[in-house]
Design an enzyme around this catalytic site. Sequence first.
Site, PDB file in Angstrom:
ATOM      1  N   HIS A  98      49.766 -40.047 -12.231  1.00 28.40           N
ATOM      2  CA  HIS A  98      49.584 -38.765 -12.936  1.00 28.40           C
ATOM      3  C   HIS A  98      50.709 -37.818 -12.528  1.00 28.40           C
ATOM      4  O   HIS A  98      51.156 -37.822 -11.390  1.00 28.40           O
ATOM      5  CB  HIS A  98      48.236 -38.136 -12.567  1.00 28.40           C
ATOM      6  CG  HIS A  98      47.794 -37.105 -13.531  1.00 28.40           C
ATOM      7  ND1 HIS A  98      48.244 -35.812 -13.457  1.00 28.40           N
ATOM      8  CD2 HIS A  98      46.989 -37.170 -14.613  1.00 28.40           C
ATOM      9  CE1 HIS A  98      47.714 -35.117 -14.450  1.00 28.40           C
ATOM     10  NE2 HIS A  98      46.951 -35.915 -15.170  1.00 28.40           N
ATOM     11  N   ASP A 141      41.941 -41.820 -17.649  1.00 30.85           N
ATOM     12  CA  ASP A 141      41.898 -42.879 -18.677  1.00 30.85           C
ATOM     13  C   ASP A 141      41.481 -44.231 -18.149  1.00 30.85           C
ATOM     14  O   ASP A 141      41.273 -45.164 -18.932  1.00 30.85           O
ATOM     15  CB  ASP A 141      43.285 -42.988 -19.338  1.00 30.85           C
ATOM     16  CG  ASP A 141      43.608 -41.739 -20.138  1.00 30.85           C
ATOM     17  OD1 ASP A 141      44.696 -41.172 -19.942  1.00 30.85           O
ATOM     18  OD2 ASP A 141      42.744 -41.319 -20.919  1.00 30.85           O
TER      19      ASP A 141
HETATM   20  C1  SDX Z   1      46.920 -38.323 -19.176  1.00 30.21           C
HETATM   21  O1  SDX Z   1      49.397 -34.345 -17.728  1.00 30.21           O
HETATM   22  C2  SDX Z   1      48.118 -34.451 -17.894  1.00 30.21           C
HETATM   23  O2  SDX Z   1      47.349 -33.631 -17.447  1.00 30.21           O
HETATM   24  C3  SDX Z   1      47.671 -35.661 -18.706  1.00 30.21           C
HETATM   25  C4  SDX Z   1      46.178 -35.951 -18.744  1.00 30.21           C
HETATM   26  C5  SDX Z   1      45.401 -34.872 -19.485  1.00 30.21           C
HETATM   27  O3  SDX Z   1      44.207 -34.707 -19.199  1.00 30.21           O
HETATM   28  O4  SDX Z   1      45.991 -34.273 -20.429  1.00 30.21           O
HETATM   29  O5  SDX Z   1      45.673 -36.063 -17.422  1.00 30.21           O
HETATM   30  C6  SDX Z   1      45.902 -37.259 -19.481  1.00 30.21           C
HETATM   31  O6  SDX Z   1      47.895 -38.447 -19.872  1.00 30.21           O
HETATM   32  C7  SDX Z   1      46.713 -39.171 -17.948  1.00 30.21           C
HETATM   33  C8  SDX Z   1      47.893 -40.185 -17.720  1.00 30.21           C
HETATM   34  C9  SDX Z   1      47.637 -41.398 -18.615  1.00 30.21           C
HETATM   35  N1  SDX Z   1      48.825 -42.295 -18.584  1.00 30.21           N
HETATM   36  C10 SDX Z   1      48.771 -43.485 -17.968  1.00 30.21           C
HETATM   37  O7  SDX Z   1      47.801 -43.907 -17.345  1.00 30.21           O
HETATM   38  C11 SDX Z   1      50.039 -44.336 -18.159  1.00 30.21           C
HETATM   39  C12 SDX Z   1      50.449 -44.948 -16.835  1.00 30.21           C
HETATM   40  N2  SDX Z   1      50.946 -43.877 -15.974  1.00 30.21           N
HETATM   41  C13 SDX Z   1      52.350 -43.591 -15.967  1.00 30.21           C
HETATM   42  O8  SDX Z   1      53.069 -43.907 -17.074  1.00 30.21           O
HETATM   43  C14 SDX Z   1      52.740 -42.335 -15.192  1.00 30.21           C
HETATM   44  O9  SDX Z   1      52.045 -42.359 -14.029  1.00 30.21           O
HETATM   45  C15 SDX Z   1      52.566 -40.983 -15.869  1.00 30.21           C
HETATM   46  C16 SDX Z   1      53.244 -40.936 -17.199  1.00 30.21           C
HETATM   47  C17 SDX Z   1      51.132 -40.660 -16.034  1.00 30.21           C
HETATM   48  C18 SDX Z   1      53.208 -39.940 -14.962  1.00 30.21           C
HETATM   49  O10 SDX Z   1      54.549 -40.227 -14.898  1.00 30.21           O
HETATM   50  P1  SDX Z   1      55.570 -39.305 -14.061  1.00 30.21           P
HETATM   51  O11 SDX Z   1      54.869 -38.171 -13.415  1.00 30.21           O
HETATM   52  O12 SDX Z   1      56.731 -38.994 -14.955  1.00 30.21           O
HETATM   53  O13 SDX Z   1      55.999 -40.232 -12.881  1.00 30.21           O
HETATM   54  P2  SDX Z   1      57.211 -41.240 -12.944  1.00 30.21           P
HETATM   55  O14 SDX Z   1      57.206 -41.970 -14.253  1.00 30.21           O
HETATM   56  O15 SDX Z   1      58.438 -40.489 -12.531  1.00 30.21           O
HETATM   57  O16 SDX Z   1      56.784 -42.281 -11.795  1.00 30.21           O
HETATM   58  C19 SDX Z   1      57.090 -42.038 -10.435  1.00 30.21           C
HETATM   59  C20 SDX Z   1      57.180 -43.440  -9.811  1.00 30.21           C
HETATM   60  C21 SDX Z   1      58.177 -44.354 -10.550  1.00 30.21           C
HETATM   61  O17 SDX Z   1      58.618 -45.323  -9.611  1.00 30.21           O
HETATM   62  P3  SDX Z   1      60.065 -45.062  -8.871  1.00 30.21           P
HETATM   63  O18 SDX Z   1      61.087 -44.844  -9.981  1.00 30.21           O
HETATM   64  O19 SDX Z   1      59.834 -43.818  -7.996  1.00 30.21           O
HETATM   65  O20 SDX Z   1      60.288 -46.323  -8.071  1.00 30.21           O
HETATM   66  O21 SDX Z   1      55.902 -44.094  -9.904  1.00 30.21           O
HETATM   67  C22 SDX Z   1      56.022 -45.249 -10.733  1.00 30.21           C
HETATM   68  C23 SDX Z   1      57.282 -45.063 -11.557  1.00 30.21           C
HETATM   69  O22 SDX Z   1      57.830 -46.332 -11.943  1.00 30.21           O
HETATM   70  N3  SDX Z   1      54.828 -45.275 -11.582  1.00 30.21           N
HETATM   71  C24 SDX Z   1      54.146 -46.381 -11.896  1.00 30.21           C
HETATM   72  C25 SDX Z   1      53.044 -45.929 -12.660  1.00 30.21           C
HETATM   73  N4  SDX Z   1      53.103 -44.605 -12.790  1.00 30.21           N
HETATM   74  C26 SDX Z   1      54.208 -44.199 -12.127  1.00 30.21           C
HETATM   75  N5  SDX Z   1      54.358 -47.678 -11.623  1.00 30.21           N
HETATM   76  C27 SDX Z   1      53.443 -48.557 -12.110  1.00 30.21           C
HETATM   77  N6  SDX Z   1      52.353 -48.210 -12.840  1.00 30.21           N
HETATM   78  C28 SDX Z   1      52.123 -46.904 -13.142  1.00 30.21           C
HETATM   79  N7  SDX Z   1      51.063 -46.550 -13.866  1.00 30.21           N
END
Ligand code: SDX
Length: 428
Positions: A307, A364
Amino acid sequence: MSDKATLEVNGEKHEFPIVVGTEKEVAIDIKTLRSVTGGVTTIDAGYKNTGSCESEITFLDGEKGILRYRGYSIEELAEKADFLEVAYLLIFGELPTKEQHDKFHADIKSKSVVDDDVRKIIDAFPKTAHPMGVLSSLTSALTAFNPSSVNVDSEADMYNSVVKILGKFPVLVAWTMRKKQGLPLDYGSNSLGYVENVLKMMFKQPNEDYVQNKIIVDALDKLLILHADHEQNCSTSTVRIVGSSHAGLFASLSAGISALWGPLHGGANQAVLEMLEAIKEDGGDTKKYMAKAKDKNDPFRLMGFGHRVYKNFDPRAKIIKKAADEVLADLGVEDPILEIAKGLEQEALNDPYFVKRKLYPNVDFYSGIIYRAMGIPTDMFTVMFALGRLPGWIAQWREMRLRKEPIGRPRQLYVGETFRAFKTIDKR
Ligand code: SDX
């Protein structure tokens, strides 16, 4: 703490006010940055460190896993309030008295009929159309049938638009699902509560009476409350920025629905179920999917994990996980997917990759398991998220308009070609 921040640019020092919110959050107000520095701006991909507005609606603390709507904790609201009370709270700022609640519901019911020509629009969609695309189109189309809901400068006009969309949106949700199922597009009944009416419109079979199941009514009510608002997330920021051009409420909501559709945002609840199903088909091999999630060369992410703000447990995920156990037990549903989800959660919570990046289950991760137990098709999960988020989007849009926020127009840093003269085609 000093009430000023000092920034040194090109050897010159500039001071900017520090502003502190009611929950002691600290921000630097940089509205004079360009003018005092001769055009210097900031850049912050994904706005990870940038606030777009001041807001009184929702507070969340990502480190402590706190979520409050207008000061009330999500735990108390999920336990003690109903969805319409929470909608009123988010939009108008206070929990309604009984009279206010009853009038709000009566006003919503009085506006809950949709122009019958909307059926012609739904008929034009192929049955294979994703419900989120249909819902976004229908919501925007409502403007055509309710032109007075566009220029809503007065609070009275705004209130009218608010009760109209709260009345008509559940009809669009139900009709979107039923069209795909080849079922007649009916109404529920104004004698029912808001959530009961949604369920009846979605599930009533043409040749049977619809019998409400209190377990399902309570579960959906709770899920809608948990999804109702979440400060400046991607779709809410979209609703605010579209509304900041003074586009109408319905057009702004339509844009928010499209933003929510993405699998990184609200579309994740559908992606979680598809992921869990794939793991089940794969013989429950969670380790393979954990490895994929950690592999930088693999675009796969563990859907429902991570998140932007929560670097601790998403408080909503905790509540939904508990509700999933209760609802499935109460309904007598055995779903192996739930056990796979729990196994995956345990693995991730103990895996250094996830621990280091503070990746926890989000709202989710478990919600789809309950939707499925309720008989909601997987491709409708994000539509249910939109139904829950509707009052939050409305509240944020209304706050932006009442506070007379300026049109949203971010800056950029240009990194393209510098000036070059045109070449005729024979010289290229
Ligand atoms: C919602 O913002 C809100 O409030 C949203 C929400 C709402 O109520 O409106 O809460 C609803 O959208 C919840 C999120 C649902 N999405 C997912 O479950 C999709 C999977 N999650 C990711 O795609 C990710 O965690 C996000 C999009 C939710 C957040 O992404 P960020 O904050 O941009 O973080 P990032 O992509 O920069 O990740 C940081 C690190 C990275 O690794 P490094 O480059 O540091 O090595 O964490 C890793 C990412 O690769 N990472 C994951 C991951 N989420 C982040 N690796 C594997 N699986 C994941 N799910």
